[in-house]
Scaffold this motif. Structure first.
Motif, PDB file in Angstrom:
ATOM      1  N   LEU A   7       1.043  -0.978  -0.622  1.00 55.24           N
ATOM      2  CA  LEU A   7       0.392  -0.048  -0.365  1.00 55.24           C
ATOM      3  C   LEU A   7       1.129   1.262  -0.357  1.00 55.24           C
ATOM      4  O   LEU A   7       1.702   0.891   0.898  1.00 55.24           O
ATOM      5  CB  LEU A   7      -0.999   0.012   0.812  1.00 55.24           C
ATOM      6  N   PRO A   8       0.557   2.496  -0.374  1.00 55.82           N
ATOM      7  CA  PRO A   8       1.324   3.662  -0.244  1.00 55.82           C
ATOM      8  C   PRO A   8       1.229   4.172   0.900  1.00 55.82           C
ATOM      9  O   PRO A   8       0.409   4.062   1.596  1.00 55.82           O
ATOM     10  CB  PRO A   8       0.357   4.861  -1.489  1.00 55.82           C
ATOM     11  N   SER A   9       2.226   5.024   1.689  1.00 52.99           N
ATOM     12  CA  SER A   9       2.216   5.476   2.618  1.00 52.99           C
ATOM     13  C   SER A   9       0.679   5.833   3.273  1.00 52.99           C
ATOM     14  O   SER A   9       0.358   5.836   4.330  1.00 52.99           O
ATOM     15  CB  SER A   9       3.513   5.796   2.913  1.00 52.99           C
ATOM     16  N   TYR A  10       0.340   6.659   2.619  1.00 55.99           N
ATOM     17  CA  TYR A  10      -0.330   7.467   3.110  1.00 55.99           C
ATOM     18  C   TYR A  10      -1.560   6.507   3.791  1.00 55.99           C
ATOM     19  O   TYR A  10      -2.270   6.584   4.030  1.00 55.99           O
ATOM     20  CB  TYR A  10      -1.253   8.750   2.174  1.00 55.99           C
ATOM     21  N   LEU A  12      -1.713   3.230   4.289  1.00 57.66           N
ATOM     22  CA  LEU A  12      -1.492   2.781   5.438  1.00 57.66           C
ATOM     23  C   LEU A  12      -1.699   3.302   6.837  1.00 57.66           C
ATOM     24  O   LEU A  12      -2.108   2.878   7.922  1.00 57.66           O
ATOM     25  CB  LEU A  12       0.291   2.112   4.881  1.00 57.66           C
ATOM     26  N   GLN A  13      -1.212   4.889   6.555  1.00 56.51           N
ATOM     27  CA  GLN A  13      -1.569   5.385   8.100  1.00 56.51           C
ATOM     28  C   GLN A  13      -2.673   5.791   7.840  1.00 56.51           C
ATOM     29  O   GLN A  13      -3.458   5.249   8.849  1.00 56.51           O
ATOM     30  CB  GLN A  13      -0.439   6.838   7.547  1.00 56.51           C
ATOM     31  N   ARG A  14      -3.624   5.869   6.673  1.00 53.85           N
ATOM     32  CA  ARG A  14      -5.132   5.617   7.659  1.00 53.85           C
ATOM     33  C   ARG A  14      -5.424   4.738   8.242  1.00 53.85           C
ATOM     34  O   ARG A  14      -6.645   4.656   8.884  1.00 53.85           O
ATOM     35  CB  ARG A  14      -5.946   6.604   6.265  1.00 53.85           C
ATOM     36  N   TYR A  15      -5.562   3.719   7.394  1.00 61.40           N
ATOM     37  CA  TYR A  15      -5.445   2.370   8.122  1.00 61.40           C
ATOM     38  C   TYR A  15      -5.562   2.182   9.889  1.00 61.40           C
ATOM     39  O   TYR A  15      -6.110   1.982   9.929  1.00 61.40           O
ATOM     40  CB  TYR A  15      -5.196   1.391   7.412  1.00 61.40           C
ATOM     41  N   GLY A  17      -4.210   4.386  11.900  1.00 58.05           N
ATOM     42  CA  GLY A  17      -5.469   5.596  12.521  1.00 58.05           C
ATOM     43  C   GLY A  17      -7.032   4.794  12.768  1.00 58.05           C
ATOM     44  O   GLY A  17      -7.250   4.713  13.919  1.00 58.05           O
ATOM     45  N   TRP A  18      -7.719   4.319  11.655  1.00 55.59           N
ATOM     46  CA  TRP A  18      -9.389   3.947  12.070  1.00 55.59           C
ATOM     47  C   TRP A  18      -8.596   2.558  12.841  1.00 55.59           C
ATOM     48  O   TRP A  18      -9.885   2.595  13.481  1.00 55.59           O
ATOM     49  CB  TRP A  18      -9.134   3.700  10.471  1.00 55.59           C
ATOM     50  N   LYS A  19      -8.001   1.171  12.863  1.00 52.86           N
ATOM     51  CA  LYS A  19      -7.689   0.915  13.434  1.00 52.86           C
ATOM     52  C   LYS A  19      -7.594   1.158  15.202  1.00 52.86           C
ATOM     53  O   LYS A  19      -8.297   0.091  15.643  1.00 52.86           O
ATOM     54  CB  LYS A  19      -6.441  -0.668  13.356  1.00 52.86           C
ATOM     55  N   ALA A  20      -7.059   2.175  15.714  1.00 52.50           N
ATOM     56  CA  ALA A  20      -6.409   2.415  16.418  1.00 52.50           C
ATOM     57  C   ALA A  20      -7.620   2.806  16.699  1.00 52.50           C
ATOM     58  O   ALA A  20      -7.627   3.373  18.479  1.00 52.50           O
ATOM     59  CB  ALA A  20      -5.346   3.613  16.226  1.00 52.50           C
ATOM     60  N   THR A  21      -8.110   3.461  15.867  1.00 54.04           N
ATOM     61  CA  THR A  21      -9.337   3.834  17.029  1.00 54.04           C
ATOM     62  C   THR A  21     -10.301   3.494  16.326  1.00 54.04           C
ATOM     63  O   THR A  21     -11.498   3.499  17.640  1.00 54.04           O
ATOM     64  CB  THR A  21      -9.354   6.218  16.235  1.00 54.04           C
ATOM     65  N   GLY A  22     -10.970   4.012  15.077  1.00 57.42           N
ATOM     66  CA  GLY A  22     -12.232   3.437  14.444  1.00 57.42           C
ATOM     67  C   GLY A  22     -12.414   2.082  14.744  1.00 57.42           C
ATOM     68  O   GLY A  22     -14.240   2.166  15.567  1.00 57.42           O
ATOM     69  N   TYR A  23     -12.047   1.413  14.875  1.00 55.90           N
ATOM     70  CA  TYR A  23     -11.755  -0.375  15.162  1.00 55.90           C
ATOM     71  C   TYR A  23     -12.012  -0.091  16.567  1.00 55.90           C
ATOM     72  O   TYR A  23     -12.291  -1.178  17.609  1.00 55.90           O
ATOM     73  CB  TYR A  23     -10.951  -1.250  14.473  1.00 55.90           C
ATOM     74  N   ALA A  24     -11.243   0.063  16.974  1.00 57.17           N
ATOM     75  CA  ALA A  24     -10.287  -0.001  18.473  1.00 57.17           C
ATOM     76  C   ALA A  24     -12.554   0.234  19.968  1.00 57.17           C
ATOM     77  O   ALA A  24     -12.910  -0.357  20.633  1.00 57.17           O
ATOM     78  CB  ALA A  24      -9.572   0.614  18.684  1.00 57.17           C
ATOM     79  N   GLU A  25     -12.852   1.437  19.230  1.00 56.16           N
ATOM     80  CA  GLU A  25     -13.475   1.723  19.829  1.00 56.16           C
ATOM     81  C   GLU A  25     -15.283   1.254  19.412  1.00 56.16           C
ATOM     82  O   GLU A  25     -15.787   1.461  20.174  1.00 56.16           O
ATOM     83  CB  GLU A  25     -13.770   3.541  19.462  1.00 56.16           C
ATOM     84  N   ASN A  26     -15.281   0.624  18.400  1.00 55.01           N
ATOM     85  CA  ASN A  26     -16.343  -0.197  18.325  1.00 55.01           C
ATOM     86  C   ASN A  26     -16.109  -2.002  17.607  1.00 55.01           C
ATOM     87  O   ASN A  26     -17.035  -2.537  16.461  1.00 55.01           O
ATOM     88  CB  ASN A  26     -16.766   0.200  17.041  1.00 55.01           C
ATOM     89  N   GLN A  27     -15.009  -2.716  18.611  1.00 55.00           N
ATOM     90  CA  GLN A  27     -14.972  -3.673  18.659  1.00 55.00           C
ATOM     91  C   GLN A  27     -15.566  -4.771  18.426  1.00 55.00           C
ATOM     92  O   GLN A  27     -15.952  -5.333  17.739  1.00 55.00           O
ATOM     93  CB  GLN A  27     -13.538  -3.934  19.290  1.00 55.00           C
TER      94      GLN A  27
END
Length: 216
Positions: A7-10, A12-15, A17-27
């Motif tokens: 994946l392009p770095s941008y 990868l960084q967005r993913y 960020g989502w895994k650490a916040t969006g996913y983590a908060e709604n696991q």
């Protein structure tokens, strides 16, 4: 296959960020979706255009919509010829496997596919006439409707009217699928035609009684 890259770095960084916040908060919710499967109440057929964000328009969460996107949100007619039909396969799965209650076709302003159809119909896009043009052959689905807007003098208005006709074409073609017609006639499935103005954020629906698009 040796041509695929990381994946392009941008992205990868967005993913991350989502895994650490969006996913983590709604696991819990995500794990429930994975364990219990999807139960969408509606299928949305929209354009591939990156500006059309179906889930944002309706404030939907994961699992609410079964979404299929293609050029100009077109649905071909029922054609059981044994060949590959991506849009028809998606519709079949939504209706017969997921048993959605609503089929929504969402068109939009400034549609590049519709613009290419106009150019083709006006003889200004010879490259789309070639048999090896996938876009050209796909837009042949809409081409007959150009006759309805040919005399519209304002190019912008002509585009909008043909975008709405793209929605109508898809609704009409959906009714050629026997199992869709059966469910619509039985009242267990409903069809909806929508058109959105990207710049204004407005939404219109097709009023079958008035035979025209009306503001929501």
């Amino acid at each position: 296959m040796d041509k695929a890259k990381a994946l392009p770095s941008y992205l990868l960084q967005r993913y991350q960020g989502w895994k650490a916040t969006g996913y983590a908060e709604n696991q819990t919710w995500y794990r429930r979706l994975a364990a219990e499967g999807q139960r969408p109440r509606a299928m949305v057929i929209s354009c591939c255009d990156s500006r059309v964000h179906v889930t944002s328009i309706f404030g939907a969460d994961q699992g609410e919509f079964f979404i299929h996107r293609n050029i100009a949100n077109l649905v071909p007619p029922y054609e059981p010829d044994g060949k590959q039909h991506g849009t028809s396969a998606a519709v079949e799965y939504a209706v017969n496997a997921l048993k959605v209650a609503h089929l929504i076709v969402l068109g939009h302003s400034s549609c590049g596919g519709v613009a290419s159809c106009i150019q083709m119909c006006q003889g200004k896009a010879p490259e789309l006439e070639n048999q090896d043009s996938f876009v050209g052959r796909w837009m042949d689905l809409l081409r007959p409707k150009y006759d309805l807007v040919e005399k519209v003098e304002d190019p912008a208005e002509q585009q909008i009217q043909l975008e709405r006709q793209a929605v109508m074409t898809s609704l009409e073609n959906l009714m050629t699928f026997p199992w869709i017609k059966e469910k619509v006639d039985a009242g267990t499935l409903s069809l909806h035609g929508l058109w959105t103005d990207i710049g204004e954020g407005s939404l219109e629906y097709y009023d079958a009684k008035a035979h025209k698009f009306e503001p929501v």
